[in-house]
Motif scaffolding. Structure first.
Motif, PDB file in Angstrom:
ATOM      1  N   ARG A  42     -73.091 -61.218   3.991  1.00 42.92           N
ATOM      2  CA  ARG A  42     -74.246 -61.350   4.896  1.00 42.92           C
ATOM      3  C   ARG A  42     -75.520 -61.621   4.105  1.00 42.92           C
ATOM      4  O   ARG A  42     -76.299 -62.510   4.423  1.00 42.92           O
ATOM      5  CB  ARG A  42     -74.473 -60.039   5.657  1.00 42.92           C
ATOM      6  CG  ARG A  42     -73.465 -59.755   6.717  1.00 42.92           C
ATOM      7  CD  ARG A  42     -73.518 -58.261   7.073  1.00 42.92           C
ATOM      8  NE  ARG A  42     -72.551 -57.986   8.106  1.00 42.92           N
ATOM      9  CZ  ARG A  42     -72.805 -58.142   9.407  1.00 42.92           C
ATOM     10  NH1 ARG A  42     -73.998 -58.505   9.821  1.00 42.92           N
ATOM     11  NH2 ARG A  42     -71.877 -57.917  10.302  1.00 42.92           N
ATOM     12  N   ALA A  45     -75.502 -65.086   2.502  1.00 40.86           N
ATOM     13  CA  ALA A  45     -75.713 -66.160   3.477  1.00 40.86           C
ATOM     14  C   ALA A  45     -77.201 -66.232   3.828  1.00 40.86           C
ATOM     15  O   ALA A  45     -77.794 -67.311   3.857  1.00 40.86           O
ATOM     16  CB  ALA A  45     -74.878 -65.908   4.724  1.00 40.86           C
ATOM     17  N   LEU A  46     -77.799 -65.058   4.067  1.00 37.61           N
ATOM     18  CA  LEU A  46     -79.220 -65.036   4.424  1.00 37.61           C
ATOM     19  C   LEU A  46     -80.088 -65.567   3.293  1.00 37.61           C
ATOM     20  O   LEU A  46     -81.184 -66.058   3.520  1.00 37.61           O
ATOM     21  CB  LEU A  46     -79.651 -63.609   4.772  1.00 37.61           C
ATOM     22  CG  LEU A  46     -79.150 -63.097   6.121  1.00 37.61           C
ATOM     23  CD1 LEU A  46     -79.488 -61.623   6.289  1.00 37.61           C
ATOM     24  CD2 LEU A  46     -79.756 -63.905   7.260  1.00 37.61           C
ATOM     25  N   ARG A 244     -75.454 -69.286  10.996  1.00 36.28           N
ATOM     26  CA  ARG A 244     -74.921 -67.939  11.140  1.00 36.28           C
ATOM     27  C   ARG A 244     -73.610 -67.913  10.366  1.00 36.28           C
ATOM     28  O   ARG A 244     -72.911 -68.929  10.307  1.00 36.28           O
ATOM     29  CB  ARG A 244     -74.725 -67.688  12.635  1.00 36.28           C
ATOM     30  CG  ARG A 244     -73.559 -66.839  12.984  1.00 36.28           C
ATOM     31  CD  ARG A 244     -73.449 -66.689  14.488  1.00 36.28           C
ATOM     32  NE  ARG A 244     -72.548 -65.587  14.750  1.00 36.28           N
ATOM     33  CZ  ARG A 244     -72.062 -65.294  15.927  1.00 36.28           C
ATOM     34  NH1 ARG A 244     -72.428 -65.982  16.988  1.00 36.28           N
ATOM     35  NH2 ARG A 244     -71.237 -64.292  16.070  1.00 36.28           N
TER      36      ARG A 244
ATOM     37  N   GLU B 331     -76.419 -62.078  12.165  1.00 30.08           N
ATOM     38  CA  GLU B 331     -77.538 -62.503  11.327  1.00 30.08           C
ATOM     39  C   GLU B 331     -77.637 -64.013  11.335  1.00 30.08           C
ATOM     40  O   GLU B 331     -76.676 -64.693  11.009  1.00 30.08           O
ATOM     41  CB  GLU B 331     -77.354 -62.007   9.895  1.00 30.08           C
ATOM     42  CG  GLU B 331     -78.040 -60.693   9.664  1.00 30.08           C
ATOM     43  CD  GLU B 331     -77.099 -59.601   9.228  1.00 30.08           C
ATOM     44  OE1 GLU B 331     -77.529 -58.763   8.452  1.00 30.08           O
ATOM     45  OE2 GLU B 331     -75.926 -59.602   9.666  1.00 30.08           O
ATOM     46  N   TRP B 333     -80.086 -67.494  10.277  1.00 30.43           N
ATOM     47  CA  TRP B 333     -81.197 -67.919   9.420  1.00 30.43           C
ATOM     48  C   TRP B 333     -81.430 -69.421   9.574  1.00 30.43           C
ATOM     49  O   TRP B 333     -80.534 -70.138  10.014  1.00 30.43           O
ATOM     50  CB  TRP B 333     -80.947 -67.532   7.967  1.00 30.43           C
ATOM     51  CG  TRP B 333     -79.854 -68.287   7.281  1.00 30.43           C
ATOM     52  CD1 TRP B 333     -79.984 -69.376   6.475  1.00 30.43           C
ATOM     53  CD2 TRP B 333     -78.438 -67.995   7.328  1.00 30.43           C
ATOM     54  NE1 TRP B 333     -78.747 -69.776   6.018  1.00 30.43           N
ATOM     55  CE2 TRP B 333     -77.788 -68.953   6.526  1.00 30.43           C
ATOM     56  CE3 TRP B 333     -77.667 -67.026   7.973  1.00 30.43           C
ATOM     57  CZ2 TRP B 333     -76.400 -68.982   6.342  1.00 30.43           C
ATOM     58  CZ3 TRP B 333     -76.286 -67.037   7.802  1.00 30.43           C
ATOM     59  CH2 TRP B 333     -75.672 -68.002   6.996  1.00 30.43           C
TER      60      TRP B 333
END
Ligand SMILES: Cc1ncc(C[n+]2csc(CCOP(=O)(O)OP(=O)(O)O)c2C)c(N)n1
Ligand code: SF4
Ligand SMILES: [Mg+2]
Lengths: 630, 336
Positions: A42, A45-46, A244, B331, B333
């Motif tokens: 996570r 990826a962000l 995502r 999440e 982005w």
């Protein structure tokens, strides 16, 4: 960790820029390896890297602690360029106990980093892992950079003032490892802080403990001398848009739901739990607010039958399963072929035969999907090739089923189902329309013809029970075209057999030309379908960079095949096809096109590694040269 | 119900243009007749009615009814019908099945339909034989049955279908006989009125492969003595003069009472919570006791499809989400 440039950007410890890293977490199934991997994913990826993941679950839910069968692993690869697979050999291996070490050490790259939890290297732990001697002392680690940390002791220290009991504290030790890795790879801790707080919102003491341990791990790496260098992997250039991270089962579920919504239909999932398809049921059962009805049937036969009943009544009938369940559904799928009803069958393949290896991957249900029913029983078969591709494939399955009034089998597999990758979210308004025309009310005195056909598609009308003037009878007995009356006439049977086959063949009329990576002529064409796509693409693009005349294409539509496939294959000297089966698509292509497609088969429950494909293709290229010289 | 929308129905309205293909003299004819009679009485509209069958002589039934019909695969009719009813609870869904279809290959779907209480009306034509495949013993054939597949007599013990359904949690269980047209019609009407699964076992004579299976209690001269009519609120009496009765001992073992003991005859309550009396009657020896017909059990319980669609309705009212919202979860982005 190839392509390293050393810099020491003014920090005390060195920083190296890398363009990609492969990390594998391995531990006992109770050690939280999946969760650790998931958190790292996570965050990464962000932070804008491209990423691909591969969880490798043990067969048992809770095998005896510390034993070899109980080892659970999670591999992830992140990069500053476009990647296609979760990588072959890890650069960093995190092992929580001797069993994990035993299973995974052989895969670690030479020169790679081994992060070892020394807390569980007692005599008993070693014995459970079938080590006769302590591998830390017998030279087994030569060639690797070993970092030993007593994760349990460090975790207990970090939680000295926590109200949790010792066992609960121990369960946080994976977070210490995560903290260390976050420091090593310059990851932001914020996303995990948020996520853990959300996940355990009702248990603040658990949140506090996990975060305290993660931060302690981070601080430990920063301050102790064991860690000399941190690494930076800059973001990958990605197409602009909203992203995502998505797993295959999630994407497949979203694809069918989005399509059902576009078609304006109630969706009905009839299913029976089975690894690795159950998550589709879990996910769809949470979409009731979107009009999705889920039915956990008594077995797979009832599951597919209930979906057929739902389609018959005018809903979108879907069923999901894996190999053994697929076998049970065969007769009912034949009924849907005969009744000419829309039906979507999601088969998340696993290693067979029989119960096989439920948590391992395979793509050996292709022949079964195309041919595995009694009589001439044609259905459409399509395959997903990556976790995010599963969305498009789920959508496409619904489109075809509704347009042609046919069963559509979607093949995914365990590797796609549980793997994940960043997904550029589509604009739902721009997804293709899926028109549905139910047969209108009949006029008094006029008899409804359930097998009259659309001249272009050959689809029959969809007559919803409850509609006036359309009462009719259908069933599995052969019927007369147009009227639908039972009919044993020889010419009619031939005509119906041909019509059902033609109807499925007509689906190819909708298909765009096959997308290739590389020119449409050359020395070697590598074909693939399903989850081999990533490994094939990685190997082929590398060979292209070396100047070879090699191209590849991943087939989504397997029955019917795209119309331009024959011509495409004929543009190359050699066609090769890697498959995780004994050459099923290769043999279909040889049969249909009389082209000597070379099969490269691997059926060991593991995805292909791209270097294996690379080696094979290198040999193919030189073989294709020799053939020309002869 | 004589509006333009719900015209009065007659038996003939349900007949189709297809030739009926059962053997002459087959009990299925009288069942077809009784169903058409009951449907006409109840004013069932053709387009609202769906009949789903499996495979067998009995399962040919939908072709002879001018309603929606689906002749499916062997044993699976309850599963397909569950999909139909669960997706559209407004439809009036009937299942027609045989003793082989429902008790053998489809046994699993049968018990689970009972357990879930899906709003299906299941008519099981029990001829205690496999008719369509030309006469092998079925799970309802008596032990020792000599057939083509059991030349020395069958070794299997048979099911008592009502007992099976009762054990599976069935909420409406009844039995009737092909030749008792009026009783059968009435039983079908009662089944139709039930919410949830209604199961009617219909004793049906297969005059080709198991002729006279029920002769021992259905022949006119023995019928009064050998058939026990279950009537809600009435004592269990039988015989031409109603001079015999069925009573139960403390262990729910049945015994026959006469004369002064007649007052001990058990007063039948089809809505009883305890399944014990119904179980006792469903498993009573056919040789020693009269054969019960009528309603064994009738209990109100919310139907499966109501609960299932109810969850959807509530969820829809509580949470509004577009497909876009759905995709944008977890999440996310942006890449510029
Ligand atoms: C999967 C499958 N297995 C076997 C058959 C053959 N078969 C057709 S009907 C039948 C038995 C029918 O018996 P029953 O349900 O009692 O119906 P009846 O003909 O007596 O009305 C069998 C074995 C079939 N059609 N399908
Ligand atoms: S075989 Fe028996 S059950 Fe079948 S139609 Fe003939 S008489 Fe009826
Ligand atoms: Mg029978």
């Amino acid at each position: 960790m190839d392509n390293a440039n050393s810099t020491t950007a003014g920090l005390e410890k060195g920083i190296q820029d890398l363009d990609q890293v492969v990390i594998r977490f391995a531990g006992d199934s109770g050690d939280g390896m999946q969760l650790t991997g998931d958190q790292f994913t996570r965050t990464t990826a962000l932070m804008g890297n491209d990423i691909a993941t591969f969880p490798d679950f043990p067969a048992e839910i809770r095998a005896p602690a510390g034993t070899l069968p109980g080892v659970s692993a999670f591999q992830l690869r992140f990069s500053s360029f476009d990647i296609h697979t979760p990588g072959d050999a890890p650069d960093v291996l995190v092992v929580m106990n001797p069993a994990a070490l035993k299973v995974h050490l052989k895969d670690l790259k030479k020169g790679g980093i081994l992060l070892l939890n020394t807390a569980s290297f007692g005599a008993l732990d070693l014995k459970k892992a079938k080590y006769e001697k302590d591998p830390r002392t017998d030279g087994s680690f030569a060639g690797w950079r070993v970092i030993e940390v007593d994760l349990e002791a460090r975790t207990q220290e970090a939680l000295a003032s926590s109200p949790l009991d010792n066992r609960a504290k121990d369960r946080c030790k994976n977070m210490f490892a995560l903290g260390i890795l976050y420091w090593m790879f310059h990851r932001d801790m914020e996303p995990t802080i948020k996520n853990i707080a959300q996940k355990f919102a009702k248990k603040p003491e658990i949140v506090d403990a996990n975060l305290a341990v993660m931060k302690a791990g981070h601080a430990y790496a920063e301050t102790t001398e064991i860690f000399q260098t941190a690494y930076r992997v800059p973001p990958a250039p990605m197409k602009p848009g909203t992203y995502r991270n998505i797993m295959g089962n999630q994407a497949l579920s979203l694809g069918v739901v989005a399509a059902g919504h576009k078609a304006g239909l109630q969706m009905f999932l009839g299913t029976y739990p089975i690894t690795p398809a159950s998550d589709i049921l879990h996910q769809l059962s949470g979409y009731k607010h979107l009009g999705v009805v889920t039915f956990q049937a008594e077995d797979e036969i009832a599951a597919v039958c209930s979906a057929i009943g739902a389609s018959y009544s005018g809903s979108l009938g879907i069923t999901s399963t894996s190999g053994p369940g697929m076998a049970l559904k065969a007769e009912a799928i034949g009924l849907a072929v005969m009744a000419e009803l829309p039906l979507v069958i999601l088969n998340v393949q696993r290693a067979g035969p029989s119960t096989g290896m439920p948590t391992k991957t395979q793509q050996a249900d292709l022949m079964q999907s195309i041919h595995g029913r009694n009589g001439e029983s044609p259905v459409c078969v399509i395959a997903a090739s990556t976790p995010s591709d599963a969305f498009d494939v789920g959508y496409e399955a619904v489109r075809i089923a509704l347009k042609y009034m046919v069963p559509v089998i979607v093949l995914s597999d365990g590797y796609i189902a549980n793997g994940s990758e960043p997904w550029l979210l589509p604009d739902p308004d721009k997804l293709p329309e899926i028109p549905v025309h139910f047969a209108p009310e009949g006029k008094p005195g006029e008899k409804f013809m359930p097998y009259s056909r659309n001249p272009e598609t050959l689809a029959r009308p969809w007559a919803r029970p409850g509609t006036k003037g359309l009462v009719h009878r259908i069933g599995g007995l052969e019927k007369q075209d147009i009227t639908g009356n039972i009919c044993y006439d020889a010419d009619n049977h031939q005509h119906m057999i041909d019509t059902r086959a033609q109807k499925v063949a007509n689906i190819a009329n909708d298909l765009p030309p096959i997308e290739t990576i590389g020119p449409r002529t050359g020395d070697v064409l590598v074909l693939g379908w399903g989850s081999t796509r990533g490994a094939i693409t990685a190997a082929v693009t590398r060979l292209q960079k070396e100047g070879h005349k090699i191209s590849c294409a991943c087939l989504r539509h397997l029955n019917p095949l795209p119309k331009d496939l024959g011509d495409l294959m004929r543009g190359f000297k050699r066609v090769v096809l890697p498959e995780m089966n004994k050459g099923q698509l290769a043999s279909i292509l040889r049969d249909k096109y009389l082209i000597d497609v070379k099969s490269y088969s691997q059926v060991n429950g593991q995805p292909f590694k791209s270097h294996e494909i690379l080696d094979y293709l290198t040999k193919s290229l030189s073989a294709s040269q020799k053939e020309v010289q002869q | 119900m004589t509006s333009v929308d719900r015209p009065v129905m007659q038996k003939k309205d349900y007949k189709t243009d297809q030739d009926v293909r059962w053997c002459p003299g087959c009990g299925d004819y009288s069942i077809l007749n009784a169903v058409q009679g009951a449907f006409a009485k109840l004013g069932k509209q053709l387009h609202e009615t769906v009949i789903i069958s499996g495979i067998g002589c009995s399962s040919r039934f939908p072709y002879y009814m001018e309603t929606y019909g689906f002749h499916t695969i062997h044993g699976r009719a309850p599963a397909i019908a569950t999909g139909v009813k669960a997706s559209n609870p407004n439809l009036d869904v009937w299942v027609v099945t045989g003793d082989g279809d429902a008790m053998s290959i489809g046994g699993n779907h049968f018990i689970h339909a009972m357990r879930r209480n899906v709003g299906l009306k299941i008519l099981m034509f029990n001829n205690r034989i496999y008719g369509l495949t030309k006469g092998q013993f079925s799970p309802c054939s008596e032990q020792g049955k000599v057939t083509k597949s059991s030349p020395l007599g069958s070794v299997d013990y048979p099911f008592a279908p009502i007992a099976l359904a009762l054990g599976a949690g069935g909420t409406f269980l009844a039995r009737s006989i092909d030749i008792l047209g009026a009783h059968l019609e009435d039983t079908i009407c009662k089944a139709s009125a039930h919410t949830g699964t209604a199961y009617v076992e219909i004793y049906q004579n297969c005059n080709i492969f198991n002729d006279g299976a029920y002769k021992g209690f259905t022949d006119k001269d023995v019928r009064d003595e050998r058939v026990l009519h279950l009537q809600h609120g009435q004592p269990l009496l039988f015989g031409a003069k109603k001079d015999k009765g069925i009573a139960f001992d403390g262990n729910f073992r049945p015994y026959i009472v006469t004369g002064a003991d007649l007052s001990k005859a058990f007063v039948w309550d089809e809505t009883a919570e305890t399944p014990a009396p119904a179980m006792a009657l469903a498993t009573m020896s056919e040789a020693e006791f009269p054969v019960p017909i009528g309603v064994f059990r009738r209990r109100e319980k919310p139907a499966f499809e109501t609960g299932l669609q109810g969850q959807v309705t509530v969820a829809k009212s509580k949470k509004k989400e577009t497909i876009k919202d759905l995709l944008m979860q977890g999440e996310i982005w942006d890449v510029k």
